[in-house]
Design an enzyme around this catalytic site. Structure first.
Site, short mmCIF file in Angstrom:
data_model
loop_
_atom_site.label_atom_id
_atom_site.label_comp_id
_atom_site.label_asym_id
_atom_site.label_seq_id
_atom_site.Cartn_x
_atom_site.Cartn_y
_atom_site.Cartn_z
N ASP A 1 -4.71 2.52 18.88
CA ASP A 1 -5.70 2.57 19.97
C ASP A 1 -4.98 2.85 21.30
OD1 ASP A 1 -7.95 1.55 18.24
OD2 ASP A 1 -6.52 -0.07 18.06
N GLY B 1 0.85 -1.20 0.00
CA GLY B 1 0.00 0.00 0.00
C GLY B 1 0.88 1.23 0.00
N ALA C 1 1.69 3.42 -2.10
CA ALA C 1 1.27 4.67 -2.73
C ALA C 1 0.13 5.33 -1.96
CB ALA C 1 0.83 4.40 -4.17
N ASN D 1 -7.35 -3.03 7.38
CA ASN D 1 -8.51 -3.51 8.15
C ASN D 1 -9.34 -4.57 7.43
OD1 ASN D 1 -8.45 -2.16 10.66
ND2 ASN D 1 -8.92 -0.24 9.61
N HIS E 1 -9.20 -4.72 16.87
CA HIS E 1 -9.11 -3.32 16.46
C HIS E 1 -10.45 -2.96 15.81
CE1 HIS E 1 -7.78 0.47 14.91
NE2 HIS E 1 -8.01 0.09 13.67
N VAL F 1 -1.76 -3.74 9.19
CA VAL F 1 -2.46 -2.50 9.51
C VAL F 1 -3.80 -2.45 8.76
CG1 VAL F 1 -2.30 0.03 9.34
CG2 VAL F 1 -0.28 -1.30 9.97
P1 NAD Z 1 -5.24 4.20 1.02
O1 NAD Z 1 -6.43 3.86 0.21
O2 NAD Z 1 -4.74 5.59 1.05
O3 NAD Z 1 -4.00 3.29 0.56
C1 NAD Z 1 -4.13 1.93 0.39
C2 NAD Z 1 -3.14 1.52 -0.69
O4 NAD Z 1 -3.15 0.10 -0.76
C3 NAD Z 1 -3.49 2.05 -2.07
O5 NAD Z 1 -2.35 2.67 -2.66
C4 NAD Z 1 -3.88 0.79 -2.83
O6 NAD Z 1 -3.60 0.85 -4.21
C5 NAD Z 1 -3.03 -0.24 -2.11
N1 NAD Z 1 -3.44 -1.63 -2.34
C6 NAD Z 1 -4.69 -2.12 -2.55
N2 NAD Z 1 -4.62 -3.44 -2.78
C7 NAD Z 1 -3.33 -3.81 -2.70
C8 NAD Z 1 -2.64 -5.02 -2.85
N3 NAD Z 1 -3.27 -6.16 -3.16
N4 NAD Z 1 -1.30 -5.02 -2.71
C9 NAD Z 1 -0.63 -3.89 -2.43
N5 NAD Z 1 -1.23 -2.68 -2.28
C10 NAD Z 1 -2.56 -2.65 -2.40
O7 NAD Z 1 -5.52 3.64 2.49
P2 NAD Z 1 -4.77 4.02 3.85
O8 NAD Z 1 -5.44 5.21 4.44
O9 NAD Z 1 -3.31 4.04 3.64
O10 NAD Z 1 -5.22 2.77 4.75
C11 NAD Z 1 -4.76 1.48 4.47
C12 NAD Z 1 -5.47 0.47 5.36
O11 NAD Z 1 -5.10 0.68 6.73
C13 NAD Z 1 -6.99 0.54 5.35
O12 NAD Z 1 -7.53 -0.78 5.34
C14 NAD Z 1 -7.34 1.25 6.64
O13 NAD Z 1 -8.65 0.94 7.08
C15 NAD Z 1 -6.27 0.66 7.54
N6 NAD Z 1 -5.99 1.39 8.79
C16 NAD Z 1 -5.75 0.65 9.91
C17 NAD Z 1 -5.42 1.27 11.10
C18 NAD Z 1 -5.13 0.48 12.34
O14 NAD Z 1 -5.04 1.10 13.42
N7 NAD Z 1 -4.96 -0.84 12.30
C19 NAD Z 1 -5.34 2.68 11.14
C20 NAD Z 1 -5.61 3.40 9.98
C21 NAD Z 1 -5.94 2.75 8.79
C1 LMR Z 2 -8.48 3.85 12.73
O1 LMR Z 2 -8.63 3.31 13.82
O2 LMR Z 2 -8.35 5.08 12.61
C2 LMR Z 2 -8.40 3.00 11.48
O3 LMR Z 2 -8.66 1.66 11.77
C3 LMR Z 2 -9.26 3.51 10.38
C4 LMR Z 2 -10.72 3.27 10.66
O4 LMR Z 2 -11.39 2.72 9.79
O5 LMR Z 2 -11.20 3.64 11.74
#
Ligand code: NAD
Ligand code: LMR
Length: 332
Positions: free
Chosen positions: A159, A11, A13, A131, A187, A129
């Site tokens: 969190d 991810g 980009a 979700n 989460h 990371v």
């Molecule tokens: P984003 O959409 O900005 O970036 C996601 C990237 O993943 C994109 O560039 C997309 O092209 C790429 N992608 C999609 N499928 C892929 C694959 N098969 N292989 C490689 N790359 C791939 O999203 P973001 O804001 O960076 O968030 C990413 C993820 O993290 C989301 O699922 C979001 O819900 C999650 N997140 C989790 C937490 C946590 O606390 N665990 C916190 C924030 C966001």
């Molecule tokens: C967060 O906790 O901010 C991330 O998991 C993004 C979301 O979907 O809440």
């Protein structure tokens, strides 16, 4: 100076990666003596954007950044990987729960698990990371049977950081004076942020939160709810999910895993349950851990009140349901 290690960001980009990559290149995660080769994985349509990210990384002119490979090929990305940040997945929009992403995202983690199994180092450290992070980590681990289960973790550090910051602000102390807040479970909005073992430093002495707070009831009510719903609150305000704070938390998670926790302190990570605290085995459940020599241990013997037990049961049940749903999606 040590030999460079291969660090993968999937991810690459996307939003979170944009904040995470600077931390990695600047040495705040693996230390100032550890050069890195960045392996930037994304999907083919994102290769143009990724090219721009690579240009910016080059323009940082940072000495620890040895080599950069942008790629859409999991084999090239995961080859000899020592540390992996799996961010690549769809984020949720306002009104969704994180588990609503399961059908779209879980397949990504199956494919990446298979690629990790074939190409990564066997002691690779993986933080998921994307979700729903706990269940994606479980699936990824399942499809990488040659890599020990303890090498797969899910990020609940955001969190934990949120809980530490909220508690510090409520008590009027600096955030660094609050330690040992625990995130239990998923989460998701069923997680249980607990302050039962948290310590607050005031005037050179460290006290349990219960000794320094006037309104203890707040800890079991508003505090819990605000942490459970913080991600949704950020989405409602920003129209996009958290990114800067998520990247900082991912860096914190990996840094503690790589470098270790401070004496007397524990941190929360989603790890494969070994049955501690009566939690069902073989789900990825956020637990308090201490870390030494790049190995974490689940903190044992913490008192669980009947209130806490009821919260642990709810979040464990949700994780079992997610596991069943993920398996059903992957059978289709
Ligand atoms: P984003 O959409 O900005 O970036 C996601 C990237 O993943 C994109 O560039 C997309 O092209 C790429 N992608 C999609 N499928 C892929 C694959 N098969 N292989 C490689 N790359 C791939 O999203 P973001 O804001 O960076 O968030 C990413 C993820 O993290 C989301 O699922 C979001 O819900 C999650 N997140 C989790 C937490 C946590 O606390 N665990 C916190 C924030 C966001
Ligand atoms: C967060 O906790 O901010 C991330 O998991 C993004 C979301 O979907 O809440």
């Amino acid at each position: 100076m040590a030999e460079p290690i291969n660090v993968v960001v999937s991810g690459a980009a996307g939003q979170i990666a944009y904040s995470l990559l600077y931390q990695l290149a600047a040495g705040t995660v693996f230390g100032q003596e550890q050069p890195i080769n960045l392996r930037l994985l994304d999907i083919p349509p994102m290769m143009g954007i990724l090219k721009g990210v690579v240009m910016e990384l080059e323009d940082l002119a940072l000495p620890l950044l040895n080599d950069i490979l942008p790629t859409a090929d999991p084999e090239a990305a995961f080859k000899d990987a020592a540390a992996v940040f799996l961010l690549g997945a769809m984020p949720r929009k306002e009104g969704m729960e994180r588990k609503d992403l399961l059908a779209a995202n879980v397949k990504i983690f199956k494919v990446q698990g298979e690629a990790l199994d074939k190409f990564a180092k066997k002691d690779v450290k993986i933080v998921v990371v994307g979700n729903p992070a706990n269940t994606n980590a479980l699936i990824c681990s399942h499809y990488a049977p040659s890599i020990p289960k303890e090498n797969f973790t899910a990020m609940t550090r955001l969190d934990q950081n949120r809980a530490q910051a909220l508690l510090a602000s409520h008590l009027g102390v600096e955030v660094s004076n609050v330690t040992n807040v625990v995130i239990w479970g998923n989460h998701s909005s069923t997680q249980y942020p607990s302050t039962a073992y948290a310590k607050v430093k005031t005037n050179n002495s460290s006290k349990p939160v219960s000794e320094v707070i006037d309104d203890e009831n707040w800890l079991n009510t508003e505090f819990v709810e605000r942490i459970q719903k913080r991600g949704a609150a950020v989405i409602a305000a920003r129209t996009m999910s958290s990114a800067m704070s998520a990247a900082k938390a991912a860096g914190d998670h990996m840094r503690d895993w790589w470098i270790g926790t401070k004496p007397g302190e524990f941190v929360s990570m989603g790890v494969t349950s070994d049955g501690s605290y009566g939690i069902p085995k073989d789900i990825i459940f956020s637990l308090p851990v201490t870390i030494k020599n790049k190995k974490y241990e689940i903190v044992q013997g913490l008192f669980i009140s009947s209130f806490a037990q009821s919260k642990l049961d709810i979040t464990a049940k949700e994780l079992e349901e997610e596991r069943a749903e993920a398996n059903a999606v992957l059978k289709q």
